[in-house]
Write a protein that holds these residues in place. Structure first.
Motif, short mmCIF file in Angstrom:
data_model
loop_
_atom_site.label_atom_id
_atom_site.label_comp_id
_atom_site.label_asym_id
_atom_site.label_seq_id
_atom_site.Cartn_x
_atom_site.Cartn_y
_atom_site.Cartn_z
N TYR A 154 5.60 3.79 10.35
CA TYR A 154 5.86 2.86 9.25
C TYR A 154 6.21 1.45 9.71
O TYR A 154 6.32 0.55 8.88
CB TYR A 154 6.95 3.41 8.34
N ASP A 155 6.35 1.23 11.01
CA ASP A 155 6.66 -0.10 11.51
C ASP A 155 5.51 -1.04 11.18
O ASP A 155 4.36 -0.78 11.51
CB ASP A 155 6.89 -0.05 13.02
N ASN A 156 5.83 -2.09 10.47
CA ASN A 156 4.84 -3.10 10.04
C ASN A 156 3.81 -2.57 9.05
O ASN A 156 2.79 -3.22 8.82
CB ASN A 156 4.13 -3.73 11.25
N PHE A 157 4.04 -1.40 8.46
CA PHE A 157 3.14 -0.90 7.42
C PHE A 157 3.39 -1.71 6.15
O PHE A 157 4.54 -1.90 5.75
CB PHE A 157 3.36 0.59 7.16
N PRO A 158 2.35 -2.19 5.50
CA PRO A 158 2.52 -3.02 4.30
C PRO A 158 2.79 -2.18 3.05
O PRO A 158 1.95 -2.05 2.16
CB PRO A 158 1.19 -3.76 4.20
N GLN A 180 0.84 -1.19 0.00
CA GLN A 180 0.00 0.00 0.00
C GLN A 180 0.88 1.25 0.00
O GLN A 180 2.03 1.20 0.41
CB GLN A 180 -0.88 0.02 1.24
N GLN A 181 0.31 2.35 -0.44
CA GLN A 181 1.00 3.63 -0.34
C GLN A 181 0.41 4.37 0.85
O GLN A 181 -0.81 4.55 0.95
CB GLN A 181 0.84 4.47 -1.60
N HIS A 182 1.29 4.77 1.76
CA HIS A 182 0.83 5.50 2.95
C HIS A 182 0.41 6.91 2.52
O HIS A 182 1.09 7.55 1.72
CB HIS A 182 1.96 5.57 3.98
N PRO A 183 -0.71 7.42 3.06
CA PRO A 183 -1.18 8.74 2.65
C PRO A 183 -0.23 9.88 3.03
O PRO A 183 -0.27 10.95 2.43
CB PRO A 183 -2.52 8.90 3.37
N GLN A 184 0.67 9.65 3.98
CA GLN A 184 1.64 10.68 4.39
C GLN A 184 3.03 10.47 3.78
O GLN A 184 3.97 11.18 4.11
CB GLN A 184 1.76 10.68 5.92
N GLU A 185 3.14 9.49 2.90
CA GLU A 185 4.45 9.10 2.38
C GLU A 185 5.21 10.24 1.72
O GLU A 185 6.40 10.43 1.95
CB GLU A 185 4.28 7.93 1.41
N GLN A 189 10.80 1.92 0.75
CA GLN A 189 11.96 2.81 0.69
C GLN A 189 12.07 3.64 1.96
O GLN A 189 13.16 3.83 2.49
CB GLN A 189 11.91 3.71 -0.55
N ILE A 190 10.95 4.12 2.47
CA ILE A 190 10.99 4.88 3.72
C ILE A 190 11.44 3.98 4.85
O ILE A 190 12.28 4.38 5.68
CB ILE A 190 9.62 5.53 4.01
N GLN A 191 10.95 2.77 4.91
CA GLN A 191 11.37 1.84 5.96
C GLN A 191 12.88 1.57 5.88
O GLN A 191 13.57 1.54 6.90
CB GLN A 191 10.58 0.53 5.85
N ASP A 202 1.40 15.36 12.99
CA ASP A 202 0.37 14.37 12.68
C ASP A 202 0.93 12.99 12.98
O ASP A 202 1.82 12.52 12.30
CB ASP A 202 -0.01 14.47 11.21
N TRP A 203 0.42 12.34 14.01
CA TRP A 203 0.93 11.04 14.44
C TRP A 203 0.23 9.89 13.76
O TRP A 203 0.55 8.75 14.01
CB TRP A 203 0.79 10.91 15.96
N SER A 204 -0.73 10.16 12.92
CA SER A 204 -1.46 9.04 12.29
C SER A 204 -0.69 8.46 11.14
O SER A 204 0.19 9.00 10.59
CB SER A 204 -2.81 9.51 11.80
#
Length: 96
Positions: A42-46, A7-12, A50-52, A94-96
């Protein structure tokens, strides 16, 4: 999980810029706290591989483990507000 299901994180996009700033500025209390915040996000974000990878690279460059990062940032937070607050008393990050 395969790359195709990532997935692409909305804050990426915004977080990419924060990581670039952290890389350019180097280690400071504020950048340690930001690094920890992004690590939590981003920990365990699917996805956002690259950010991880960049988060892990910065930890290695600063010779820190995740546990050491969290210990340092807990101490920073105990000293006082690292983030500015809005008039309503809300953190501006923003911590979300």
């Amino acid at each position: 999980m395969t790359q195709g299901l990532d997935q692409q994180h909305p804050q990426e996009h915004r977080d990419r810029a924060i990581l670039e700033t952290i890389t350019q500025e180097g280690r400071s209390d504020y950048n340690l706290v930001e690094l920890a915040r992004l690590y939590i996000r981003y920990d365990n974000f699917p996805g956002a591989r690259q950010i991880q990878q960049d988060l892990q690279a910065i930890l290695a460059q600063w010779n820190l483990t995740v546990e050491e990062l969290f210990t340092l940032t807990r101490a920073i937070h105990q000293q006082g507000q690292i983030y500015r607050r809005t008039k309503s008393g809300e953190d501006i990050q923003d911590w979300s």
